[in-house]
Write a protein that holds these residues in place. Structure first.
Motif, PDB file in Angstrom:
ATOM      1  N   SER A 184      43.679  48.925 -22.252  1.00  0.00           N
ATOM      2  CA  SER A 184      42.918  49.235 -23.462  1.00  0.00           C
ATOM      3  C   SER A 184      42.490  50.698 -23.459  1.00  0.00           C
ATOM      4  CB  SER A 184      41.677  48.336 -23.543  1.00  0.00           C
ATOM      5  OG  SER A 184      40.869  48.514 -22.385  1.00  0.00           O
ATOM      6  N   ILE A 185      42.377  51.262 -24.660  1.00  0.00           N
ATOM      7  CA  ILE A 185      42.027  52.671 -24.812  1.00  0.00           C
ATOM      8  C   ILE A 185      40.512  52.826 -24.745  1.00  0.00           C
ATOM      9  CG2 ILE A 185      42.147  54.674 -26.324  1.00  0.00           C
ATOM     10  CD1 ILE A 185      44.707  53.559 -27.472  1.00  0.00           C
ATOM     11  N   MET A 186      40.046  53.711 -23.899  1.00  0.00           N
ATOM     12  CA  MET A 186      38.623  54.003 -23.751  1.00  0.00           C
ATOM     13  C   MET A 186      38.423  55.507 -23.652  1.00  0.00           C
ATOM     14  SD  MET A 186      37.612  51.067 -20.950  1.00  0.00           S
ATOM     15  CE  MET A 186      35.867  51.510 -21.046  1.00  0.00           C
ATOM     16  N   LYS A 187      37.203  55.925 -23.927  1.00  0.00           N
ATOM     17  CA  LYS A 187      36.888  57.345 -23.776  1.00  0.00           C
ATOM     18  C   LYS A 187      36.967  57.724 -22.301  1.00  0.00           C
ATOM     19  CE  LYS A 187      33.831  57.768 -27.799  1.00  0.00           C
ATOM     20  NZ  LYS A 187      32.473  58.123 -28.262  1.00  0.00           N
ATOM     21  N   ASP A 188      37.648  58.829 -22.044  1.00  0.00           N
ATOM     22  CA  ASP A 188      37.765  59.266 -20.658  1.00  0.00           C
ATOM     23  C   ASP A 188      36.459  59.908 -20.202  1.00  0.00           C
ATOM     24  OD1 ASP A 188      37.972  62.317 -21.159  1.00  0.00           O
ATOM     25  OD2 ASP A 188      39.538  61.466 -22.448  1.00  0.00           O
ATOM     26  N   VAL A 189      36.358  60.174 -18.931  1.00  0.00           N
ATOM     27  CA  VAL A 189      35.117  60.695 -18.352  1.00  0.00           C
ATOM     28  C   VAL A 189      34.837  62.123 -18.804  1.00  0.00           C
ATOM     29  CG1 VAL A 189      35.245  59.198 -16.343  1.00  0.00           C
ATOM     30  CG2 VAL A 189      36.373  61.423 -16.290  1.00  0.00           C
ATOM     31  N   PHE A 190      35.844  62.799 -19.365  1.00  0.00           N
ATOM     32  CA  PHE A 190      35.652  64.170 -19.834  1.00  0.00           C
ATOM     33  C   PHE A 190      35.435  64.219 -21.343  1.00  0.00           C
ATOM     34  CE2 PHE A 190      38.796  64.175 -16.314  1.00  0.00           C
ATOM     35  CZ  PHE A 190      38.005  64.785 -15.345  1.00  0.00           C
ATOM     36  N   TRP A 191      35.123  63.102 -21.958  1.00  0.00           N
ATOM     37  CA  TRP A 191      35.063  63.028 -23.415  1.00  0.00           C
ATOM     38  C   TRP A 191      34.065  64.029 -23.992  1.00  0.00           C
ATOM     39  CZ3 TRP A 191      37.901  60.637 -27.026  1.00  0.00           C
ATOM     40  CH2 TRP A 191      37.376  60.530 -28.319  1.00  0.00           C
ATOM     41  N   SER A 192      32.889  64.147 -23.409  1.00  0.00           N
ATOM     42  CA  SER A 192      31.829  65.008 -23.944  1.00  0.00           C
ATOM     43  C   SER A 192      31.769  66.366 -23.260  1.00  0.00           C
ATOM     44  CB  SER A 192      30.466  64.310 -23.804  1.00  0.00           C
ATOM     45  OG  SER A 192      30.461  63.078 -24.490  1.00  0.00           O
ATOM     46  N   ASP A 193      32.687  66.635 -22.352  1.00  0.00           N
ATOM     47  CA  ASP A 193      32.652  67.895 -21.610  1.00  0.00           C
ATOM     48  C   ASP A 193      33.536  68.924 -22.287  1.00  0.00           C
ATOM     49  OD1 ASP A 193      31.048  66.620 -19.849  1.00  0.00           O
ATOM     50  OD2 ASP A 193      32.620  66.269 -18.343  1.00  0.00           O
TER      51      ASP A 193
END
Length: 526
Positions: A332-341
């Protein structure tokens, strides 16, 4: 089997050298120890005969023969022949390995373009992949001895699961006096064409893409057959192998210790019982030749030959897994850990973080050409040595506080750089709007008129510019993350860097028009 030693050469140290020397499987020592033992036995046997069993007259004849071989042994161009032969064989070996055949790309294309989860579609994908591996097995049976021993007959392919009984019957029904490597590929293409007519493949371009990958795979196998069919011309390896062995056979006499009072070129003042230098020559030259012997046919049973049986097992397992077990099962597609960086910084282990990085930087990127100059004069390329007029020169001031054209954009969101960029955007858009509102007038109509003041922008236009400038803020944020340098407080107090000063030629009849245009280009100056 393939001998891997990459883990022993992770760094270039003296310990690495000794680790390689102490290896046995696939090593230099294993390849030449037989030749070395036999040569030393023969050498010491001849030396014993010369020292203890010959009369004086016989010793003189022996010394003359040894001197003759010592003098003319270098007539054999050993280094020249070995160098060319080994280079040719290594290049040939490399080309063979490039075409050995990996199922990954065809299987990935089959899984991507042959859509469907029903049982028939699954069987179709799995069968096409199995046919491709069967094609490889048929080729390897005829060029690789380990694979031939594994599959001595077609029935063994059926027992191994690469071929089914009804497929073997269809295979045997084709009666031609030549090999039938092409038959499994033809079956695979027929199944894919049927899948296209049934709508399991969405378009002809997808079908062609699968065909192209299978064609590349099959062409590589055909190349292997060609290399096996037409080897290196027999004369070439015969000359090289014979010359190396003849050289060291002659060394048995030419490199003997001669204890003679006569003035001979091979008369040594030191009696070295063990022939050190000749033994080193044998290690190096014989080892060099063994490299060519091992690589001449990489489908044999030497230590460094290709693992064809392993490759068949691997291709079948990986291909069926791609085509069926892993088909259409992405996570499933999820926001990666760098989404807000904005500044993406992957983590390092504590040990690897201590190792310095060497980023990609141009070799002259840090060279300041104009260290003391305050401006740079840009001129066209001179023609016939003519001096460039002043009105064709462009003077570019040097801003010492800017590392690049983007250095004026701060990496801190908000602040003075944004307001400067907004001001520039407003001036630019106002200039375009004011130009659009001016009527088209011939230059001579302005000759005796004072410069016209541009109309002030309306509140709606300012609102439009504000919305445009605010939409640019997101772009500024991204540019700020890539900024090489933050402007200091002194830079902000001094204002933006000066723009390049252009010196262009202006004709007299257009001077008034140029003055009017200059007053209109800056509508916010007032």
């Amino acid at each position: 089997m393939t001998i891997s030693y990459n883990a022993d050469v992770l760094s270039s140290t003296s310990g690495t050298f000794f680790k390689l020397l102490l290896r046995w499987r696939g090593s230099l020592w294993k390849s030449i120890y037989r030749e070395m033992c036999w040569w030393l036995i023969c050498y010491f046997a001849i030396s014993i005969v010369y020292r203890f069993m010959l009369s004086n007259d016989q010793r003189i004849v022996f010394e003359d023969i040894a001197h003759f071989f010592y003098k003319y042994i270098d007539f054999i161009p050993l280094t020249f022949m070995l160098g060319f032969f080994v280079t040719f064989v290594v290049n040939r070996w490399n080309e063979i390995f490039k075409h050995i055949g990996w199922i990954d790309n065809p299987a990935l294309f089959i899984a991507a373009y042959v859509r469907g989860t029903d049982e028939k579609t699954r069987m179709l994908r799995r069968t096409v992949v199995r046919y491709l591996v069967l094609n490889q097995a048929l080729v390897f049976r005829d060029i690789s001895m380990p694979v031939r021993k594994r599959f001595p007959t077609i029935d063994t392919l059926v027992a191994a699961g690469l071929l089914m009984e009804h497929e073997k019957q269809a295979f045997d029904d084709i009666q031609i006096p030549y090999e039938k490597y092409w038959l499994p590929t033809q079956w695979a293409w027929a199944l894919l064409h049927e899948a296209r007519t049934q709508g399991k493949i969405a378009s002809d371009s997808f079908l062609q893409a699968i065909f192209d990958k299978i064609w590349i795979y099959r062409s590589g196998l055909a190349t292997l057959c060609n290399y096996d069919w037409v080897p290196v011309p027999l004369v070439y390896p015969q000359v090289v192998f014979l010359s190396v062995r003849c050289y060291f056979v002659l060394c048995l006499m030419g490199r003997q210790y001669i204890a003679s009072e006569r003035d001979l070129a091979n008369n040594s003042p030191i009696d070295l019982v063990f022939p050190i230098m000749t033994a080193l020559q044998l290690v190096f030259y014989m080892g060099w030749m063994k490299v060519a012997e091992a690589l001449l046919n990489p489908f044999g049973e030497d230590d460094d030959d290709f693992e064809c049986n392993w490759l068949l097992d691997r291709n079948l397992t990986v291909g069926l897994t791609i085509a069926d077990d892993a088909y259409d099962k992405p996570p499933s597609i999820m926001k990666d850990v760098f989404w807000s960086d904005k500044n993406i910084e992957p983590l390092y282990s504590a040990e690897s973080a201590l190792r310095p990085l060497n980023p990609l930087v141009g070799s002259v990127a840090d060279v300041d050409i104009a260290k003391e100059a305050k401006e740079v004069v840009m001129v066209p390329y001179p023609v016939d040595g003519e001096e460039t007029p002043n009105d064709e020169k462009t003077i570019v001031p040097i801003d010492r506080n800017c590392a690049s054209r983007l250095s004026g954009v701060s990496s801190i969101r908000g602040g003075q750089p944004k307001r400067q960029l907004t001001l520039v955007m407003k001036r630019t858009f106002s200039r375009f709007k004011s130009r659009d509102r001016q009527p088209s007038v011939a230059p001579d109509e302005y000759s005796n008129k004072p410069p016209m003041q541009p109309p002030s922008p309306t509140s709606i236009e300012i609102g439009d510019l504000s919305s445009i400038s605010s939409s640019v803020h997101s772009i500024v944020d991204e540019l700020a993350a890539e900024t090489l340098r933050l402007p200091s407080e002194n830079d902000e107090a001094n204002g933006p860097p000066p723009s390049p000063r252009l010196l262009h030629r202006v004709s007299e009849e257009e001077s008034d028009t140029q003055s009017l245009r200059a007053s209109r280009d800056d509508p916010m100056a007032g």
